[in-house]
Motif scaffolding. Structure first.
Motif, PDB file in Angstrom:
ATOM      1  N   ALA A  42       0.817  -1.213   0.000  1.00  0.00           N
ATOM      2  CA  ALA A  42       0.000   0.000   0.000  1.00  0.00           C
ATOM      3  C   ALA A  42       0.856   1.271   0.000  1.00  0.00           C
ATOM      4  O   ALA A  42       0.601   2.209  -0.759  1.00  0.00           O
ATOM      5  CB  ALA A  42      -0.947  -0.012   1.189  1.00  0.00           C
ATOM      6  N   GLU A  43       1.873   1.334   0.859  1.00  0.00           N
ATOM      7  CA  GLU A  43       2.703   2.538   0.916  1.00  0.00           C
ATOM      8  C   GLU A  43       3.470   2.737  -0.382  1.00  0.00           C
ATOM      9  O   GLU A  43       3.635   3.873  -0.847  1.00  0.00           O
ATOM     10  CB  GLU A  43       3.650   2.478   2.113  1.00  0.00           C
ATOM     11  CG  GLU A  43       2.953   2.689   3.445  1.00  0.00           C
ATOM     12  CD  GLU A  43       3.916   3.087   4.549  1.00  0.00           C
ATOM     13  OE1 GLU A  43       4.983   3.661   4.249  1.00  0.00           O
ATOM     14  OE2 GLU A  43       3.598   2.815   5.725  1.00  0.00           O
ATOM     15  N   ARG A  44       3.930   1.656  -0.977  1.00  0.00           N
ATOM     16  CA  ARG A  44       4.644   1.783  -2.252  1.00  0.00           C
ATOM     17  C   ARG A  44       3.712   2.302  -3.340  1.00  0.00           C
ATOM     18  O   ARG A  44       4.102   3.141  -4.163  1.00  0.00           O
ATOM     19  CB  ARG A  44       5.228   0.424  -2.656  1.00  0.00           C
ATOM     20  CG  ARG A  44       6.095   0.490  -3.916  1.00  0.00           C
ATOM     21  CD  ARG A  44       6.572  -0.887  -4.319  1.00  0.00           C
ATOM     22  NE  ARG A  44       5.465  -1.721  -4.756  1.00  0.00           N
ATOM     23  CZ  ARG A  44       4.914  -1.663  -5.966  1.00  0.00           C
ATOM     24  NH1 ARG A  44       5.363  -0.793  -6.859  1.00  0.00           N
ATOM     25  NH2 ARG A  44       3.933  -2.461  -6.295  1.00  0.00           N
ATOM     26  N   GLU A  45       2.473   1.818  -3.352  1.00  0.00           N
ATOM     27  CA  GLU A  45       1.503   2.283  -4.339  1.00  0.00           C
ATOM     28  C   GLU A  45       1.161   3.757  -4.126  1.00  0.00           C
ATOM     29  O   GLU A  45       0.959   4.505  -5.083  1.00  0.00           O
ATOM     30  CB  GLU A  45       0.234   1.429  -4.276  1.00  0.00           C
ATOM     31  CG  GLU A  45       0.402   0.020  -4.818  1.00  0.00           C
ATOM     32  CD  GLU A  45       0.497  -0.018  -6.330  1.00  0.00           C
ATOM     33  OE1 GLU A  45       0.251   1.021  -6.984  1.00  0.00           O
ATOM     34  OE2 GLU A  45       0.823  -1.096  -6.871  1.00  0.00           O
ATOM     35  N   LYS A  46       1.078   4.170  -2.864  1.00  0.00           N
ATOM     36  CA  LYS A  46       0.796   5.583  -2.576  1.00  0.00           C
ATOM     37  C   LYS A  46       1.925   6.458  -3.121  1.00  0.00           C
ATOM     38  O   LYS A  46       1.679   7.485  -3.759  1.00  0.00           O
ATOM     39  CB  LYS A  46       0.660   5.791  -1.080  1.00  0.00           C
ATOM     40  CG  LYS A  46       0.256   7.204  -0.659  1.00  0.00           C
ATOM     41  CD  LYS A  46      -1.236   7.376  -0.702  1.00  0.00           C
ATOM     42  CE  LYS A  46      -1.696   8.605   0.042  1.00  0.00           C
ATOM     43  NZ  LYS A  46      -3.143   8.597   0.295  1.00  0.00           N
ATOM     44  N   GLU A  47       3.151   6.044  -2.874  1.00  0.00           N
ATOM     45  CA  GLU A  47       4.302   6.804  -3.365  1.00  0.00           C
ATOM     46  C   GLU A  47       4.308   6.844  -4.891  1.00  0.00           C
ATOM     47  O   GLU A  47       4.601   7.887  -5.494  1.00  0.00           O
ATOM     48  CB  GLU A  47       5.592   6.177  -2.852  1.00  0.00           C
ATOM     49  CG  GLU A  47       6.848   6.923  -3.270  1.00  0.00           C
ATOM     50  CD  GLU A  47       8.107   6.343  -2.657  1.00  0.00           C
ATOM     51  OE1 GLU A  47       9.174   6.515  -3.265  1.00  0.00           O
ATOM     52  OE2 GLU A  47       8.016   5.718  -1.579  1.00  0.00           O
ATOM     53  N   ALA A  48       3.962   5.717  -5.519  1.00  0.00           N
ATOM     54  CA  ALA A  48       3.933   5.663  -6.977  1.00  0.00           C
ATOM     55  C   ALA A  48       2.854   6.597  -7.526  1.00  0.00           C
ATOM     56  O   ALA A  48       3.049   7.256  -8.558  1.00  0.00           O
ATOM     57  CB  ALA A  48       3.679   4.233  -7.449  1.00  0.00           C
ATOM     58  N   TRP A  49       1.713   6.672  -6.832  1.00  0.00           N
ATOM     59  CA  TRP A  49       0.635   7.561  -7.273  1.00  0.00           C
ATOM     60  C   TRP A  49       1.072   9.025  -7.183  1.00  0.00           C
ATOM     61  O   TRP A  49       0.874   9.800  -8.118  1.00  0.00           O
ATOM     62  CB  TRP A  49      -0.609   7.331  -6.427  1.00  0.00           C
ATOM     63  CG  TRP A  49      -1.771   8.174  -6.831  1.00  0.00           C
ATOM     64  CD1 TRP A  49      -2.703   7.885  -7.794  1.00  0.00           C
ATOM     65  CD2 TRP A  49      -2.135   9.466  -6.311  1.00  0.00           C
ATOM     66  NE1 TRP A  49      -3.619   8.906  -7.900  1.00  0.00           N
ATOM     67  CE2 TRP A  49      -3.296   9.887  -7.003  1.00  0.00           C
ATOM     68  CE3 TRP A  49      -1.599  10.278  -5.316  1.00  0.00           C
ATOM     69  CZ2 TRP A  49      -3.923  11.109  -6.736  1.00  0.00           C
ATOM     70  CZ3 TRP A  49      -2.213  11.499  -5.056  1.00  0.00           C
ATOM     71  CH2 TRP A  49      -3.361  11.903  -5.756  1.00  0.00           C
TER      72      TRP A  49
END
Length: 220
Positions: A42-49
């Protein structure tokens, strides 16, 4: 006390509360959101967004600081970057608007007008970009200012939106879509700096948080 409003970047994303850094309610559709959570990404996806929006559109958030301590934040983006908004009964967001996704303050900084200042900073940014007519947001009629709202606190209380100048654009018994026309706040271009100085100057933390608590649950 040093106070400032800073653009959200990958460098200061860590200053958002831990629960918000792993929340993808707005950023992904429900299926991808569940997959990311199950995979622990989840945190990686947030950063990617955030990285994608920064590259393709520009800054998508503001973070408020008091003496370098995070005091609150706001997130916003064009609706094409916010697939989570499609789940609302009053969707879609108007084509001429940017979506105010969410905004939160730590409890000790609530009640001093900082939430309004964050919204003003968004309005100023969008006016300066040009070509954007309004800010829209989904409100929750059952939530109140200072509460953790529906869907884990992701949806703003409707009374907060009304308080900072939004009007109901599409009615609903629970989740109305609210709108703030930028033409009605053009004077903020000249006034926002004074507002920041005046309202942030009144901010005084009600209690000093231990370092371990600084990423606890925030509120409006």
């Amino acid at each position: 006390m040093a106070r400032k409003i800073a653009r959200l970047t990958l460098d200061n994303l860590v200053d958002l509360p831990a629960s918000c850094r792993s929340c993808l309610f707005w950023e992904l559709d429900p299926v991808r959101r569940e997959r990311a959570a199950a995979a622990g990404e989840a945190e990686r996806e947030k950063e990617a967004w955030v990285s994608r929006v920064l590259l393709e559109w520009g800054s998508c958030g503001r973070v408020a600081y008091v003496d370098d301590d995070p005091a609150g934040f706001v997130l916003y983006a064009p609706p094409t970057f916010v697939p989570g908004a499609a789940t609302f009964p009053t969707a879609p967001v108007s084509e001429d608007a940017v979506l105010l996704m969410t905004a939160m303050l730590y409890p000790e900084y609530a009640g001093a007008g900082l939430g309004r200042v964050l919204v003003q900073s968004v309005a100023k940014d969008l006016i300066e970009r040009g070509g954007i007519r309004a800010i829209e947001a989904f409100g929750d009629l059952r939530a109140t200012e200072g509460s953790r709202t529906a869907w884990g606190g992701c949806v703003l209380p409707a009374d907060f939106l009304l308080h900072v100048g939004f009007k109901t654009h599409r009615s609903h018994p629970r989740y109305p879509r609210m709108r703030l026309d930028l033409k009605s706040v053009l004077t903020w271009r000249e006034e926002v700096e004074q507002a920041l100085e005046r309202l942030l100057g009144a901010v005084r933390p009600r209690a000093v948080r231990p370092a371990a608590e600084r990423h606890g649950p925030p509120r409006l």
